[in-house]
Design an enzyme around this catalytic site. Structure first.
Site, PDB file in Angstrom:
ATOM      1  N   MET A 159       0.850  -1.197   0.000  1.00  0.00           N
ATOM      2  CA  MET A 159       0.000   0.000   0.000  1.00  0.00           C
ATOM      3  C   MET A 159       0.885   1.245   0.000  1.00  0.00           C
ATOM      4  O   MET A 159       0.444   2.339   0.375  1.00  0.00           O
ATOM      5  CB  MET A 159      -0.927  -0.011   1.217  1.00  0.00           C
ATOM      6  CG  MET A 159      -1.875  -1.222   1.173  1.00  0.00           C
ATOM      7  SD  MET A 159      -3.420  -0.990   2.054  1.00  0.00           S
ATOM      8  CE  MET A 159      -2.831  -0.728   3.697  1.00  0.00           C
ATOM      9  N   GLY A 160       2.135   1.063  -0.418  1.00  0.00           N
ATOM     10  CA  GLY A 160       3.038   2.214  -0.529  1.00  0.00           C
ATOM     11  C   GLY A 160       3.601   2.648   0.803  1.00  0.00           C
ATOM     12  O   GLY A 160       3.586   1.897   1.773  1.00  0.00           O
ATOM     13  N   HIS A 191       9.125   1.042   3.022  1.00  0.00           N
ATOM     14  CA  HIS A 191      10.257   1.050   3.954  1.00  0.00           C
ATOM     15  C   HIS A 191      11.110  -0.183   3.662  1.00  0.00           C
ATOM     16  O   HIS A 191      10.815  -0.950   2.723  1.00  0.00           O
ATOM     17  CB  HIS A 191       9.761   1.098   5.398  1.00  0.00           C
ATOM     18  CG  HIS A 191       8.730   0.057   5.720  1.00  0.00           C
ATOM     19  ND1 HIS A 191       9.010  -1.283   5.781  1.00  0.00           N
ATOM     20  CD2 HIS A 191       7.398   0.168   5.957  1.00  0.00           C
ATOM     21  CE1 HIS A 191       7.931  -1.947   6.085  1.00  0.00           C
ATOM     22  NE2 HIS A 191       6.921  -1.098   6.172  1.00  0.00           N
ATOM     23  N   GLY A 241      11.311  -2.974   5.007  1.00  0.00           N
ATOM     24  CA  GLY A 241      10.590  -4.249   5.050  1.00  0.00           C
ATOM     25  C   GLY A 241      10.062  -4.591   3.664  1.00  0.00           C
ATOM     26  O   GLY A 241      10.250  -5.705   3.150  1.00  0.00           O
ATOM     27  N   HIS A 242       9.404  -3.600   3.021  1.00  0.00           N
ATOM     28  CA  HIS A 242       8.899  -3.821   1.657  1.00  0.00           C
ATOM     29  C   HIS A 242      10.059  -4.121   0.706  1.00  0.00           C
ATOM     30  O   HIS A 242       9.993  -5.020  -0.123  1.00  0.00           O
ATOM     31  CB  HIS A 242       8.197  -2.563   1.126  1.00  0.00           C
ATOM     32  CG  HIS A 242       6.970  -2.170   1.863  1.00  0.00           C
ATOM     33  ND1 HIS A 242       6.886  -0.991   2.572  1.00  0.00           N
ATOM     34  CD2 HIS A 242       5.770  -2.774   1.993  1.00  0.00           C
ATOM     35  CE1 HIS A 242       5.678  -0.890   3.103  1.00  0.00           C
ATOM     36  NE2 HIS A 242       4.979  -1.949   2.777  1.00  0.00           N
ATOM     37  N   GLY A 271       4.997  -9.790   4.092  1.00  0.00           N
ATOM     38  CA  GLY A 271       5.814  -9.625   5.298  1.00  0.00           C
ATOM     39  C   GLY A 271       5.225 -10.375   6.490  1.00  0.00           C
ATOM     40  O   GLY A 271       4.007 -10.483   6.634  1.00  0.00           O
ATOM     41  N   LYS A 307       5.360  -9.396   9.523  1.00  0.00           N
ATOM     42  CA  LYS A 307       4.803  -8.510  10.557  1.00  0.00           C
ATOM     43  C   LYS A 307       3.285  -8.678  10.593  1.00  0.00           C
ATOM     44  O   LYS A 307       2.683  -8.701  11.646  1.00  0.00           O
ATOM     45  CB  LYS A 307       5.165  -7.045  10.304  1.00  0.00           C
ATOM     46  CG  LYS A 307       4.630  -6.152  11.413  1.00  0.00           C
ATOM     47  CD  LYS A 307       5.090  -4.733  11.277  1.00  0.00           C
ATOM     48  CE  LYS A 307       4.433  -4.022  10.131  1.00  0.00           C
ATOM     49  NZ  LYS A 307       2.977  -3.790  10.329  1.00  0.00           N
TER      50      LYS A 307
END
Ligand code: PAF
Length: 286
Positions: A30-31, A34, A36-37, A147, A149
């Site tokens: 969703m943009g 960071h 992680g992406h 991810g 998370k």
């Protein structure tokens, strides 16, 4: 990297890749990207010949309209970061492109979405399943990356892929943390300085709780985590559950499962943060 706004154009490019025999990796986001992406994009780049990244703030997964409005949007910076990554195509569609008509599908995930995020954000996972299945139909990737998370989301997507018979390998990437331990999240940018600093207490407490596993039972560990975080005037735990990593149902005893995860949601003022910690993974599930 190409930037594509229309699904028809994306399909045309992907058809070309398929003719050339290329394998396709897909990273939906969703943009407000960071590390992680970006670690998922790199993972996709290592595993596949080409990588599609989507940036779409999906309205159907927000049960709270205010949260949708305030969700961080940093498209220029996102494009810059993706230019330097393994992304081959950025798919950046409009709501009309993704939902030419209303998606009325209702998914039945049994007990998987009756707990934690599913309980506190009614309809959230139905919206996630709607958008991810539309993207899967469009991109038809060989592998898709999510991810860890969003631990419950990963379980829901695996269940959805099975339910709809997608021949797509669902792969996950480790939680990427800030130097002080806070799990990276697009929402972190919305934290005030004081809340940002205090939010490190979440992972700090989770890590500390793992040390207590041999001395304390599950209920005592839950109380320890909730009480310690709630002692902070700036944080408030919404839930902390210790669950079976497959069924996501709460456990009473450490001996009840070989795969045990603690999942937490905490309000830092109006910003809702989630995190999780694996207590036991003797099944080596990833
Ligand atoms: O995890 C997210 O960012 C979103 O839930 C996803 C998977 C991109 C669907 O909108």
């Amino acid at each position: 990297m190409e930037i594509v706004a229309r699904s028809e154009e994306l399909k045309r490019i992907i058809r070309g890749w398929r003719i050339e025999g290329k394998t396709v990796g897909f990273v939906p986001t969703m943009g407000a990207l960071h590390k992680g992406h970006l670690s998922l994009v790199e993972k996709a780049g290592q595993a596949c010949d080409v990588v599609v990244v989507s940036i779409f703030v999906n309205p159907t997964q927000f049960n709270n309209k205010e949260d949708l409005k305030k969700y961080p949007r940093t498209i220029d910076e996102d494009k810059r970061l993706l230019q330097e990554s393994s992304c081959s195509i950025l798919y950046y569609p409009t709501v009309e492109d993704v939902y030419p008509e209303e998606d009325k599908r209702v998914f039945d995930f049994g007990m998987l979405d009756k707990v934690m995020e599913g309980e506190f954000r009614p309809g959230h996972f139905n919206g996630v399943a709607q958008v991810v299945s539309r993207f899967f139909d469009l991109v038809q990737p060989d592998k898709a990356f999510f991810g860890e998370k969003d631990f419950q989301q990963l379980a829901i997507i695996r269940a959805m892929a099975k339910m709809l018979n997608y021949d797509i390998e669902i792969l996950s990437g480790d939680i990427v943390r800030e130097p002080d331990g806070l799990a990276m999240s697009s929402r972190n940018t919305r934290l005030s300085n004081a809340h940002r600093k205090e939010s490190a207490l979440i992972s700090e407490t989770l890590f500390e709780s793992k040390e207590l596993m041999t001395a304390k039972n599950i209920k005592e560990v839950i109380n320890f985590v909730v009480e310690k975080i709630n002692e902070s005037a700036l944080l408030e735990v919404e839930y902390f559950n210790i669950v079976d990593g497959n069924s996501l149902q709460p456990l009473d005893d450490w001996s009840q499962s070989e795969y045990i995860v603690g999942c937490i949601a905490v309000f830092a003022d109006e910003v809702r943060l989630i995190d999780n910690l694996i207590y036991k993974n003797f099944q080596n599930v990833r």
